[in-house]
Design a protein around this motif. Structure first.
Motif, PDB file in Angstrom:
ATOM      1  N   LEU A  26     -19.322  12.109 -45.886  1.00  0.00           N
ATOM      2  CA  LEU A  26     -20.547  11.282 -45.433  1.00  0.00           C
ATOM      3  C   LEU A  26     -20.639  11.621 -44.014  1.00  0.00           C
ATOM      4  CD1 LEU A  26     -20.285   8.178 -47.708  1.00  0.00           C
ATOM      5  CD2 LEU A  26     -21.486  10.086 -47.987  1.00  0.00           C
ATOM      6  N   THR A  27     -19.448  11.542 -43.231  1.00  0.00           N
ATOM      7  CA  THR A  27     -19.651  11.581 -41.617  1.00  0.00           C
ATOM      8  C   THR A  27     -20.099  12.919 -41.345  1.00  0.00           C
ATOM      9  OG1 THR A  27     -17.698   9.812 -41.406  1.00  0.00           O
ATOM     10  CG2 THR A  27     -18.508  11.317 -39.512  1.00  0.00           C
ATOM     11  N   ALA A  28     -19.718  14.190 -41.901  1.00  0.00           N
ATOM     12  CA  ALA A  28     -20.062  15.432 -41.508  1.00  0.00           C
ATOM     13  C   ALA A  28     -21.299  15.523 -41.850  1.00  0.00           C
ATOM     14  CB  ALA A  28     -18.942  16.379 -42.064  1.00  0.00           C
ATOM     15  N   ALA A  29     -21.788  15.095 -42.985  1.00  0.00           N
ATOM     16  CA  ALA A  29     -23.043  15.192 -43.512  1.00  0.00           C
ATOM     17  C   ALA A  29     -23.949  14.452 -43.162  1.00  0.00           C
ATOM     18  CB  ALA A  29     -23.073  14.945 -45.202  1.00  0.00           C
ATOM     19  N   ALA A  30     -23.754  13.310 -42.518  1.00  0.00           N
ATOM     20  CA  ALA A  30     -24.890  12.387 -41.620  1.00  0.00           C
ATOM     21  C   ALA A  30     -25.099  13.359 -40.297  1.00  0.00           C
ATOM     22  CB  ALA A  30     -24.035  11.012 -41.357  1.00  0.00           C
ATOM     23  N   PHE A  31     -24.148  13.882 -40.027  1.00  0.00           N
ATOM     24  CA  PHE A  31     -24.447  14.865 -38.697  1.00  0.00           C
ATOM     25  C   PHE A  31     -24.964  16.103 -38.854  1.00  0.00           C
ATOM     26  CE2 PHE A  31     -21.586  11.768 -36.828  1.00  0.00           C
ATOM     27  CZ  PHE A  31     -22.363  11.232 -35.752  1.00  0.00           C
ATOM     28  N   ASP A  32     -25.616  16.352 -39.947  1.00  0.00           N
ATOM     29  CA  ASP A  32     -26.400  17.705 -40.595  1.00  0.00           C
ATOM     30  C   ASP A  32     -25.232  18.851 -40.693  1.00  0.00           C
ATOM     31  OD1 ASP A  32     -28.688  16.327 -40.921  1.00  0.00           O
ATOM     32  OD2 ASP A  32     -29.509  16.373 -39.016  1.00  0.00           O
ATOM     33  N   GLN A  33     -24.217  18.547 -41.033  1.00  0.00           N
ATOM     34  CA  GLN A  33     -23.153  19.753 -41.130  1.00  0.00           C
ATOM     35  C   GLN A  33     -23.099  20.002 -42.520  1.00  0.00           C
ATOM     36  OE1 GLN A  33     -21.739  21.430 -38.333  1.00  0.00           O
ATOM     37  NE2 GLN A  33     -22.924  19.719 -37.489  1.00  0.00           N
ATOM     38  N   PRO A  34     -23.195  21.272 -42.760  1.00  0.00           N
ATOM     39  CA  PRO A  34     -22.943  21.670 -44.310  1.00  0.00           C
ATOM     40  C   PRO A  34     -21.619  21.384 -44.828  1.00  0.00           C
ATOM     41  CG  PRO A  34     -23.309  23.661 -43.043  1.00  0.00           C
ATOM     42  CD  PRO A  34     -23.263  22.541 -41.929  1.00  0.00           C
ATOM     43  N   VAL A  35     -21.709  20.538 -45.968  1.00  0.00           N
ATOM     44  CA  VAL A  35     -20.690  20.084 -46.599  1.00  0.00           C
ATOM     45  C   VAL A  35     -20.480  20.415 -47.994  1.00  0.00           C
ATOM     46  CG1 VAL A  35     -18.757  18.198 -46.823  1.00  0.00           C
ATOM     47  CG2 VAL A  35     -20.232  18.145 -45.048  1.00  0.00           C
ATOM     48  N   SER A  36     -19.434  21.112 -48.573  1.00  0.00           N
ATOM     49  CA  SER A  36     -19.235  21.196 -49.719  1.00  0.00           C
ATOM     50  C   SER A  36     -17.668  20.672 -50.175  1.00  0.00           C
ATOM     51  CB  SER A  36     -19.022  22.691 -50.048  1.00  0.00           C
ATOM     52  OG  SER A  36     -20.096  23.290 -49.650  1.00  0.00           O
ATOM     53  N   ILE A  37     -17.430  20.339 -51.530  1.00  0.00           N
ATOM     54  CA  ILE A  37     -16.516  19.551 -52.285  1.00  0.00           C
ATOM     55  C   ILE A  37     -16.022  20.703 -53.096  1.00  0.00           C
ATOM     56  CG2 ILE A  37     -15.579  17.712 -53.430  1.00  0.00           C
ATOM     57  CD1 ILE A  37     -18.116  16.263 -52.052  1.00  0.00           C
ATOM     58  N   LEU A  38     -14.748  20.741 -53.163  1.00  0.00           N
ATOM     59  CA  LEU A  38     -13.894  21.333 -54.214  1.00  0.00           C
ATOM     60  C   LEU A  38     -12.938  20.469 -54.893  1.00  0.00           C
ATOM     61  CD1 LEU A  38     -12.875  23.823 -55.773  1.00  0.00           C
ATOM     62  CD2 LEU A  38     -11.384  24.375 -53.866  1.00  0.00           C
ATOM     63  N   LEU A  39     -13.041  20.183 -56.285  1.00  0.00           N
ATOM     64  CA  LEU A  39     -12.404  19.158 -57.161  1.00  0.00           C
ATOM     65  C   LEU A  39     -11.264  20.112 -57.744  1.00  0.00           C
ATOM     66  CD1 LEU A  39     -14.887  16.770 -58.370  1.00  0.00           C
ATOM     67  CD2 LEU A  39     -13.477  16.513 -56.523  1.00  0.00           C
ATOM     68  N   LEU A  40     -10.007  19.708 -57.624  1.00  0.00           N
ATOM     69  CA  LEU A  40      -9.042  20.621 -58.215  1.00  0.00           C
ATOM     70  C   LEU A  40      -8.194  19.412 -58.933  1.00  0.00           C
ATOM     71  CD1 LEU A  40      -7.744  22.638 -55.212  1.00  0.00           C
ATOM     72  CD2 LEU A  40      -9.078  23.497 -57.187  1.00  0.00           C
ATOM     73  N   ASP A  41      -7.389  19.747 -59.892  1.00  0.00           N
ATOM     74  CA  ASP A  41      -6.368  18.948 -60.664  1.00  0.00           C
ATOM     75  C   ASP A  41      -6.991  17.738 -61.175  1.00  0.00           C
ATOM     76  OD1 ASP A  41      -4.283  20.951 -60.046  1.00  0.00           O
ATOM     77  OD2 ASP A  41      -4.003  19.857 -58.185  1.00  0.00           O
TER      78      ASP A  41
END
Length: 118
Positions: A26-41
């Motif tokens: 949320l913090t990175a995205a709030a500063f308009d940084q492109p953020v992706s998530i990878l869910l494992l296990d």
């Protein structure tokens, strides 16, 4: 602009690390940084339909994931084998995801400049 990837392995309600990782997203995205998530296990359970954590006085992390779209976080990757090993299908999830094969995870990770893992 740097691209961020947050890798999660732990299931919902497994301690502070899950909330801390979501705070990073949320913090990175709030500063308009492109953020992706990878869910494992066991992290694949974060998006499973029908969770009722409020019955146990726990925070609903699935609701937080649903709110990520407001922050333009729309790339959620799930390792296909992690999903299958836990008896889940994409139809069991509350959000659309991008499936990635286990043997393609390393290639996916290389596409990002900053990696957070928890």
């Amino acid at each position: 602009m740097k691209r961020y990837l947050c890798i999660m392995r732990k299931p919902a309600h497994s301690g502070n690390s899950v909330q801390e990782m979501l705070d990073i997203v949320l913090t990175a995205a709030a500063f308009d940084q492109p953020v992706s998530i990878l869910l494992l296990d066991d992290a694949v359970f974060h998006l499973k339909h029908g969770q009722s954590p409020e019955k146990l006085a726990l925070k609903d992390t699935a609701a937080i994931f649903k709110a990520l779209e407001i922050y333009d976080v729309t790339e959620i990757h799930i390792e296909q084998e992690s999903l299958q090993e836990r008896g889940l299908k994409t139809t069991d999830l509350c959000l659309p995801v991008r499936l990635v094969a286990r043997n393609a995870v390393a290639g996916l990770v290389k596409q990002f400049d900053v990696i957070f893992a928890g």
